[in-house]
Design a protein around this motif. Structure first.
Motif, PDB file in Angstrom:
ATOM      1  N   LYS A 133       0.839  -1.215   0.000  1.00  0.00           N
ATOM      2  CA  LYS A 133       0.000   0.000   0.000  1.00  0.00           C
ATOM      3  C   LYS A 133       0.865   1.253   0.000  1.00  0.00           C
ATOM      4  N   LYS A 134       1.914   1.277   0.823  1.00  0.00           N
ATOM      5  CA  LYS A 134       2.769   2.460   0.889  1.00  0.00           C
ATOM      6  C   LYS A 134       3.554   2.645  -0.402  1.00  0.00           C
ATOM      7  N   LEU A 135       3.954   1.541  -1.025  1.00  0.00           N
ATOM      8  CA  LEU A 135       4.708   1.657  -2.278  1.00  0.00           C
ATOM      9  C   LEU A 135       3.831   2.173  -3.415  1.00  0.00           C
ATOM     10  N   ILE A 136       2.611   1.677  -3.512  1.00  0.00           N
ATOM     11  CA  ILE A 136       1.770   2.110  -4.636  1.00  0.00           C
ATOM     12  C   ILE A 136       1.216   3.525  -4.431  1.00  0.00           C
ATOM     13  N   LYS A 137       1.286   4.014  -3.183  1.00  0.00           N
ATOM     14  CA  LYS A 137       0.842   5.381  -2.897  1.00  0.00           C
ATOM     15  C   LYS A 137       2.008   6.354  -2.744  1.00  0.00           C
ATOM     16  N   VAL A 197      12.454  -4.935  -1.303  1.00  0.00           N
ATOM     17  CA  VAL A 197      11.981  -5.212   0.053  1.00  0.00           C
ATOM     18  C   VAL A 197      11.819  -6.726   0.154  1.00  0.00           C
ATOM     19  N   SER A 198      12.388  -7.329   1.204  1.00  0.00           N
ATOM     20  CA  SER A 198      12.303  -8.783   1.331  1.00  0.00           C
ATOM     21  C   SER A 198      12.369  -9.172   2.804  1.00  0.00           C
ATOM     22  N   ASP A 199      12.615 -10.474   3.024  1.00  0.00           N
ATOM     23  CA  ASP A 199      12.705 -11.036   4.369  1.00  0.00           C
ATOM     24  C   ASP A 199      14.062 -11.725   4.525  1.00  0.00           C
ATOM     25  N   ILE A 200      14.290 -12.301   5.696  1.00  0.00           N
ATOM     26  CA  ILE A 200      15.524 -13.041   5.918  1.00  0.00           C
ATOM     27  C   ILE A 200      15.501 -14.292   5.039  1.00  0.00           C
ATOM     28  N   SER A 201      16.267 -14.262   3.980  1.00  0.00           N
ATOM     29  CA  SER A 201      16.355 -15.397   3.060  1.00  0.00           C
ATOM     30  C   SER A 201      17.563 -15.167   2.163  1.00  0.00           C
ATOM     31  N   SER A 202      17.866 -16.157   1.327  1.00  0.00           N
ATOM     32  CA  SER A 202      18.994 -16.024   0.413  1.00  0.00           C
ATOM     33  C   SER A 202      18.735 -14.946  -0.628  1.00  0.00           C
ATOM     34  N   VAL A 203      17.465 -14.571  -0.824  1.00  0.00           N
ATOM     35  CA  VAL A 203      17.140 -13.510  -1.775  1.00  0.00           C
ATOM     36  C   VAL A 203      17.877 -12.219  -1.397  1.00  0.00           C
ATOM     37  N   VAL A 204      17.924 -11.919  -0.095  1.00  0.00           N
ATOM     38  CA  VAL A 204      18.596 -10.705   0.373  1.00  0.00           C
ATOM     39  C   VAL A 204      20.091 -10.782   0.079  1.00  0.00           C
ATOM     40  N   THR A 242      23.068 -11.169   9.759  1.00  0.00           N
ATOM     41  CA  THR A 242      24.172 -10.453   9.122  1.00  0.00           C
ATOM     42  C   THR A 242      23.731  -9.694   7.878  1.00  0.00           C
ATOM     43  N   ALA A 243      22.883 -10.288   7.074  1.00  0.00           N
ATOM     44  CA  ALA A 243      22.532  -9.717   5.773  1.00  0.00           C
ATOM     45  C   ALA A 243      21.769  -8.408   5.864  1.00  0.00           C
ATOM     46  N   VAL A 244      21.281  -8.032   7.051  1.00  0.00           N
ATOM     47  CA  VAL A 244      20.487  -6.805   7.163  1.00  0.00           C
ATOM     48  C   VAL A 244      21.311  -5.640   7.701  1.00  0.00           C
ATOM     49  N   ARG A 245      22.600  -5.833   7.873  1.00  0.00           N
ATOM     50  CA  ARG A 245      23.423  -4.779   8.476  1.00  0.00           C
ATOM     51  C   ARG A 245      23.519  -3.529   7.615  1.00  0.00           C
ATOM     52  N   ALA A 246      23.261  -3.675   6.320  1.00  0.00           N
ATOM     53  CA  ALA A 246      23.290  -2.511   5.432  1.00  0.00           C
ATOM     54  C   ALA A 246      21.904  -2.240   4.857  1.00  0.00           C
ATOM     55  N   ALA A 247      20.872  -2.696   5.555  1.00  0.00           N
ATOM     56  CA  ALA A 247      19.497  -2.573   5.070  1.00  0.00           C
ATOM     57  C   ALA A 247      18.731  -1.516   5.843  1.00  0.00           C
ATOM     58  N   THR A 248      17.683  -1.019   5.225  1.00  0.00           N
ATOM     59  CA  THR A 248      16.667  -0.265   5.949  1.00  0.00           C
ATOM     60  C   THR A 248      15.784  -1.291   6.647  1.00  0.00           C
ATOM     61  N   ILE A 249      15.649  -1.181   7.960  1.00  0.00           N
ATOM     62  CA  ILE A 249      14.860  -2.160   8.706  1.00  0.00           C
ATOM     63  C   ILE A 249      13.426  -1.656   8.815  1.00  0.00           C
ATOM     64  N   LEU A 250      12.496  -2.489   8.386  1.00  0.00           N
ATOM     65  CA  LEU A 250      11.085  -2.118   8.409  1.00  0.00           C
ATOM     66  C   LEU A 250      10.372  -2.785   9.574  1.00  0.00           C
ATOM     67  N   SER A 251       9.514  -2.049  10.224  1.00  0.00           N
ATOM     68  CA  SER A 251       8.582  -2.643  11.181  1.00  0.00           C
ATOM     69  C   SER A 251       7.394  -3.172  10.390  1.00  0.00           C
ATOM     70  N   SER A 293       4.531  -2.076  10.309  1.00  0.00           N
ATOM     71  CA  SER A 293       3.733  -0.981   9.752  1.00  0.00           C
ATOM     72  C   SER A 293       4.338  -0.438   8.461  1.00  0.00           C
ATOM     73  N   ALA A 294       5.604  -0.794   8.198  1.00  0.00           N
ATOM     74  CA  ALA A 294       6.341  -0.332   7.011  1.00  0.00           C
ATOM     75  C   ALA A 294       6.514   1.180   7.004  1.00  0.00           C
ATOM     76  N   ALA A 295       6.469   1.812   8.165  1.00  0.00           N
ATOM     77  CA  ALA A 295       6.585   3.272   8.249  1.00  0.00           C
ATOM     78  C   ALA A 295       7.945   3.769   7.771  1.00  0.00           C
ATOM     79  N   GLU A 296       8.956   2.907   7.803  1.00  0.00           N
ATOM     80  CA  GLU A 296      10.321   3.319   7.460  1.00  0.00           C
ATOM     81  C   GLU A 296      10.613   3.260   5.956  1.00  0.00           C
ATOM     82  N   LEU A 297       9.628   2.944   5.139  1.00  0.00           N
ATOM     83  CA  LEU A 297       9.868   2.800   3.700  1.00  0.00           C
ATOM     84  C   LEU A 297      10.398   4.074   3.064  1.00  0.00           C
ATOM     85  N   GLY A 298      10.054   5.206   3.646  1.00  0.00           N
ATOM     86  CA  GLY A 298      10.526   6.468   3.090  1.00  0.00           C
ATOM     87  C   GLY A 298      12.035   6.545   3.031  1.00  0.00           C
TER      88      GLY A 298
END
Length: 683
Positions: free
Chosen positions: A420-424, A562-569, A597-606, A608-613
């Motif tokens: 929703k936040k991405l399409i808006k 935007v993804s989750d903890i997986s090899s995709v990241v 480890t893989a999220v150390r250079a990521a934007t971390i989202l809750s 609510s996805a409020a941090e997408l900005g």
């Protein structure tokens, strides 16, 4: 409501659902028409049930399988229709007529033909099922494998046989309506004659030269081929058909090995879903057959998954066994304690080594080798969003997993908020949604969330298509779509019509790859991918499911993910592009980074996805991206250095381990010889 009914019934479309409803309702109507009695009503209801049944079988509908589970299978449905026809004749006061007795005799005789027909079909299929199915293995020069029976004889054979009663049913109904017996006996004769001919047509394929060789002969031929080919490195895989992607990701790497490669599969379903390859493939469903196979030349065995059937090859001491996995991530599966059964565990970079050290599951540091990720070669390095183009954000969540951990996937708790936040977003971005192929297989909630997200993306795409701010080059899109059609037709021509291919035995006999065709198909697939992205607007949201376009192709057209903890990241980090990972379990930013480890250079989202900005700001302002340097460092830590290339590192690791295997085998032979000599001296 219709959509929900389709999902509950697990049918593919509204047409399938309608056909199923008509077929089910048709039988009560048949009974009422027989009791009334009404020949026209019976004929109309019978026609509906025949057509609906045929349509559902042609579509291979899931509902057909479910009906057989509740004792309403194919033969029962035909038998009920025939019994109701007899009831109709009785209600028409024709019980003492020749048509009545002829119909009864016909249907009894017709069902008498079902037994030999079913037995012959089963016998043919069993005899043509190979103990070892192969691709790119020349067995035709060693054993004679006859052609498969014509597809029209075995494909949906039970349905075809049973539908032969249509002639008798039509003839009897015509006679009942006209009081003329000729039509009934013509139909009865045609049904019995055609049923008999069908049975007789199958008989030649269970005798003489049309029978494939027995298991011992096939296994001996495979061993003979192995002795001549002398494979050195084997990729071993076992799993369900849905896990075929786990072995497919290693095919190109196997093709680039300096040593002679071999792929060993354990399930026919995997073989049928294996991507095209030039590497020899042997599918051995039987554990005993595998353990008796001559693999004495193999020095390195690679395992892409931790499964129980691995034990059938792990028991061979003359080769070294390596777990290579099917992705490199911070999931618990990446540090499975089962991994300590292997001689070595290969990881992409230093992160994998540290992961095992922290997990302390019994894998020694000396047994870990960093080899990079050869599969990541197609991923392009990011240079920023091209001028004049809208940024593209890929949402690629992982699936829910087997353990129900809420941190596995963002789909359930955060997926809709993210989309929703991405399409808006303002300024706008394009959204690509590519879910994991296992999504919804365990959790109904995840499946439902996936359906809602799909609907959100499709609705947003439809709204954007009518928005005057977003325009597309219709002529260019039409040209790209024409290219897609041309390329798909050419690929289909080169690949052949798989549906008309004989069977497992014939595929094994004729399974040698045409290298020129294989290379042309690879080139055409690259052209297809380029045309696919040009076939719709740069602003158009898209749901991407299925094998094509591939995940890495989605990486290359995206500017962030935007993804989750997986090899995709871990894989996406190879691109150097900004990315965000959802802390679905709500561990908190610091703890989430500490554990993963893989999220150390990521934007971390809750959730609510409020941090997408923050992610979108990094995409739009390359110079102001605060995590750019962190991503460079993390890339090397997770995936290893760029030089030497991953495939060079991989080949070096294979060669080093092969030497260790040879050293072990020579030492073992020396010890055995010394022991034998000592025993002789003592005697």
């Amino acid at each position: 409501m219709i959509t929900r009914a389709i999902r509950v019934a697990r049918v593919g479309s509204a047409a399938e659902l309608a056909a199923a409803a008509l077929m089910i309702l048709g039988f009560p109507v048949l009974m009422l028409a027989a009791l009334v009695p009404s020949v026209p009503a019976f004929a109309a209801a019978a026609a509906v049930t025949y057509l609906a049944d045929h349509y559902l079988h042609r579509k291979s509908s899931y509902l057909i399988n479910r009906l057989s589970k509740v004792r309403a299978g194919l033969s029962i449905r035909f038998l009920i229709r025939q019994l109701l026809l007899i009831l109709l004749l009785a209600r028409l006061d024709l019980a003492d007529g020749l048509v009545f007795y002829g119909a009864v005799a016909c249907f009894i005789a017709f069902y008498g033909l079902q037994a030999p027909h079913g037995a012959l079909v089963t016998l043919i299929r069993n005899r043509r099922r190979m103990p070892v199915a192969t691709r790119n293995v020349d067995l035709a020069a060693r054993i004679r494998i006859p052609d498969a029976p014509p597809r029209r004889l075995l494909n949906r054979s039970a349905e075809k046989m049973l539908h032969l009663d249509l002639l008798a049913v039509v003839g009897v109904l015509v006679s009942a309506a006209t009081d003329e017996t000729l039509a009934a006996f013509i139909g009865i004769g045609a049904t019995i004659a055609l049923g008999t001919l069908y049975v007789l047509a199958l008989v030649p394929y269970v005798r003489g030269s049309k029978i494939p060789p027995n298991a011992d002969t096939v296994l001996a031929a495979v061993d003979d081929w192995l002795a001549g080919y002398r494979p050195e490195t084997a990729l071993y895989f076992s799993g369900s058909k849905d896990s075929a992607y786990q072995v497919n990701m290693w095919l190109e790497t196997m093709e680039q090995l300096d040593s002679k490669p071999l792929i060993i599969l354990r399930e026919r379903a995997i073989l049928n879903n294996l991507a095209p390859t030039t590497v020899p493939v042997i599918c051995v469903p039987g554990g005993v057959h595998l353990m008796n196979m001559d693999l004495s030349n193999v020095r390195v065995a690679l395992y892409a998954a931790n499964v129980g059937k691995n034990i059938h090859l792990l028991r061979v001491p003359t080769m070294k066994h390596v777990f290579i996995g099917h992705g490199d991530s911070d999931k618990l599966a990446s540090v499975n304690p089962f991994s300590k059964v292997y001689d070595e565990v290969w990881t992409a970079g230093r992160a994998g080594r540290d992961r095992y050290a922290i997990a302390d599951v019994g894998v020694r540091d000396d047994d870990i080798v960093e080899v990079g990720r050869p599969q990541l070669a197609p991923i392009q390095t990011w240079q920023g969003v091209p001028d004049g183009r809208m940024p593209t954000v890929l949402y690629a969540p992982t699936w829910e997993g087997w353990d129900g951990n809420p941190g596995n996937t963002s789909l359930v708790l955060a997926g809709e908020n993210i989309v929703k936040k991405l399409i808006k977003a303002d300024p706008p971005v394009r959204v690509l949604y590519k879910p994991h192929p296992f999504t919804g297989t365990v959790s109904k909630e995840a499946g439902a969330a996936h359906a809602r997200i799909t609907a959100l993306v499709e609705k947003a795409a439809a709204e954007r298509a009518t928005d005057a701010r977003f325009t597309a080059d219709a002529a260019a899109q039409a040209q790209a779509k024409a290219e897609l059609t041309r390329i798909e037709a050419r690929i289909a021509q080169l690949a052949g019509n798989g549906g008309d291919k004989g069977d497992e035995a014939e595929a094994t006999r004729d399974g040698l790859v045409d290298v020129a065709k294989h290379e042309e198909i690879a080139r055409l697939r690259a052209e297809w991918n380029d045309a696919y992205w040009r076939s719709f607007g740069f602003h158009e949201h898209r749901v991407i499911s299925g094998a094509e376009p591939r995940l890495y192709d989605c990486f290359n057209v995206s500017d962030a993910m935007v993804s989750d903890i997986s090899s995709v990241v871990s894989d996406f980090i190879a691109s150097g592009k900004p990315y965000a990972v959802t802390d679905s379990a709500e561990l908190g930013v610091e703890e989430f980074k500490r554990q993963n480890t893989a999220v150390r250079a990521a934007t971390i989202l809750s959730n609510s996805a409020a941090e997408l900005g923050e992610l979108l700001s990094a995409v739009r302002d390359l110079a102001g991206d605060p995590l750019a340097e962190d991503r460079k460092e993390l890339k090397q830590y997770l995936l290893g250095p760029d030089e030497p290339t991953s495939i060079e590192q991989f080949n070096t690791a294979v060669a080093d381990l092969a030497r260790k295997a040879d050293t072990r085998n020579v030492g073992q032979e020396s010890r055995s010889a010394a022991a034998a000599a000592e025993a002789t001296t003592t005697a």
